[in-house]
Design an enzyme around this catalytic site. Structure first.
Site, short mmCIF file in Angstrom:
data_model
loop_
_atom_site.label_atom_id
_atom_site.label_comp_id
_atom_site.label_asym_id
_atom_site.label_seq_id
_atom_site.Cartn_x
_atom_site.Cartn_y
_atom_site.Cartn_z
N LYS A 126 -5.22 16.17 -3.70
CA LYS A 126 -4.28 15.11 -2.92
C LYS A 126 -4.25 14.88 -1.33
O LYS A 126 -3.68 13.90 -1.01
CB LYS A 126 -3.24 15.45 -3.61
CG LYS A 126 -2.12 16.89 -3.63
CD LYS A 126 -1.15 16.89 -4.64
CE LYS A 126 0.00 17.87 -4.62
NZ LYS A 126 -1.43 19.33 -5.38
N THR A 127 -4.16 16.07 -0.47
CA THR A 127 -4.42 15.60 0.71
C THR A 127 -5.19 15.27 1.04
O THR A 127 -4.96 13.89 2.22
CB THR A 127 -4.34 17.22 1.39
OG1 THR A 127 -2.76 17.49 0.70
CG2 THR A 127 -3.69 17.31 2.81
N GLU A 170 2.34 12.09 -0.42
CA GLU A 170 1.66 13.14 -0.45
C GLU A 170 2.21 13.31 -2.12
O GLU A 170 3.59 13.45 -1.14
CB GLU A 170 0.80 14.27 -0.07
CG GLU A 170 0.49 15.14 -1.10
CD GLU A 170 -0.12 16.47 0.38
OE1 GLU A 170 -0.59 17.68 -0.53
OE2 GLU A 170 -0.35 16.44 0.90
#
Length: 469
Positions: A126-127, A170
């Site tokens: 996700k980052t 995020e």
């Protein structure tokens, strides 16, 4: 740490004057920065001074070093980081005054209100995906606001206020706080068992992501290759959401093929669209980029324009970040702290070393397990992942918020690595690791430090030890 229950977002304009307890943390400072740029009065405190604290002061925040009840003055809303204990004097004073006290995720939801919110969720990736999307949109002139879990190499920031309508965030599932977000568009890169110290069992993790999907307003982007992500498609469609899938699987809306190493990066084809080249390595990054492409399509960004934007992405801090080179050995650092993440980064490292050094190049993994509970849950899986390296050095557990557990240490993981004994080392003395690694590495090798703890500090020390040998 208790799992967070969903709440209706409060608009940032309704927060009044905001005080952050733990303002120097990566997530908290980012939201504080955005509020300051919107003209909101911000104060805060942190246990110690830092460059981030100084930067917030320069933007107009009143920041105290140390915590005291007297800091809660002329405040309407108090934001609390997950590291703050109930005994904190500022938290106690805020409750005594009857102020609004909210967690970081609720503050993030507040700054997203009124924007086209895009939330990137998933156990892994996700980052990087949110960072890719942010950088590419910036290059396309969309100037999004963003709040991601790592610093962008291009800006040096993990959050900032943009002039555009899009807000990229995020979405953190670790404590369930992503259930406070209500994005228009969301991505779920994958769903696997993790954070079992909070969730209890894998099913609760899957249930959490299902509840997150129910909070999406219009479009859900899912990885067709990942069973945990793909299973969210049917109920989402039943709710009337638009669902877009991506991956190498047949039937994916954005189907990826021909993934090949390309120097330090990776090249791949999106069927019906064209070729994409990235400056970051690994199959997993090809998939992350395709997730970002799916979002760009929903935003109306042309493929060719967004592809050029993706080419400008050079990474995020601690995501296969180059730390230096000496004696013909390149050293990289990764935040990987789950077995799947270790495996993805080690495969990427093998692609890179093969491109530059050929069959003689080796990968040396330096891994610091994070949390005693995670080490206990996944010791076997960590060992299997580390076998993808040619040599493995395992540090002791970085306990973070947890107390030690009997029988749970780095030795537990080292003992599970199915490599010859001479190629696996358990290194409980962190200070001895740079010399140990320098003694094992040879020209053409890659050293990859991995973990969510202070293992990141070892990269420059390893480079120095290599240079001195």
């Amino acid at each position: 740490m208790s799992l967070v229950k969903p709440v209706a977002p409060v608009a940032a304009g309704e927060l009044g004057r905001v005080h952050f307890i733990g303002i120097g943390g990566a997530g908290m400072s980012g939201i504080a920065r955005i509020l300051l740029k919107r003209g909101v009065k911000v104060s805060g405190s942190d246990a110690r001074g830092s460059a981030m604290v100084n930067e917030l002061r320069e933007l107009g925040a009143l920041v105290h070093v140390g915590h005291a009840a007297s800091h809660i003055k002329n405040v309407d809303t108090v934001v609390v980081s997950t590291a703050i204990r109930d005994s904190n004097p500022e938290l106690g004073e805020a409750l005594r005054q009857g102020l609004r006290v909210i967690p970081r995720a609720a503050a993030l939801a507040a700054v997203m209100v009124g924007r086209s919110g895009i939330a990137i969720a998933g156990t892994h990736g996700k980052t990087t995906t949110s960072s890719m999307l942010t950088v590419a949109l910036q290059k396309c002139g969309r100037d999004p606001s963003y709040c991601v879990g790592g610093q962008l190499v291009t800006t040096g920031l993990g959050a900032d206020e943009g002039a555009g309508e899009v807000f990229v965030a995020e979405a953190d599932e670790s404590d369930g706080s992503f259930l406070m977000l209500a994005p228009e568009i969301a991505v779920v890169t994958n769903v696997e068992a993790d954070h079992l110290d909070n969730y209890g069992d894998p099913q609760a993790v899957y249930d959490g992501f299902a509840r997150f999907a129910e909070r999406v307003g219009s479009t859900l982007v899912l990885c067709a290759d990942d069973p945990g992500s793909a299973v969210l498609a049917a109920p989402a469609r039943a709710r009337g959401l638009r669902v877009r899938t991506y991956g190498e699987s047949e039937g994916a809306d954005l189907r990826v093929s021909g993934i090949e190493p390309d120097g330090f990066g990776v090249a791949f084809h999106v069927e019906g669209k064209g070729e994409v080249r990235l400056s970051v390595p690994g199959r997993h990054n090809a998939l992350n980029a395709t997730a970002a492409l799916a979002v760009a399509e929903e935003l109306g960004v042309p493929f060719d324009e967004f592809r050029d934007g993706l080419a400008a992405f050079t990474g995020a801090k601690r995501r296969f970040e180059a730390k230096g080179e000496a004696a013909g050995v390149a050293v990289f650092d990764s935040y990987a702290h789950h077995p799947t993440e270790l495996a993805a980064d080690l495969r990427a490292a093998r692609d890179v070393v093969a491109s530059f050094s050929g069959p003689s190049g080796r990968v040396i993994a330096v891994f610091q397990p994070h949390l005693y509970s995670r080490t206990r849950f996944f010791a076997d899986e960590f060992g299997a992942a580390l076998a993808l390296a040619d040599e493995a050095v395992v540090l002791d557990v970085y306990g973070a918020r947890e107390d030690p557990e009997p029988g749970v240490s780095g030795a537990l993981v080292a003992g599970k690595v199915p490599l010859p004994a001479e190629r696996v080392a358990y290194a409980p003395e962190r200070g001895a690791v740079p010399a140990l690694v320098a003694g094992r590495a040879r020209p053409g090798d890659i050293v990859l430090t991995m973990g969510a703890g202070d293992v990141t500090e070892l990269g420059p020390l390893i480079v120095a030890a290599l240079a001195a040998r």
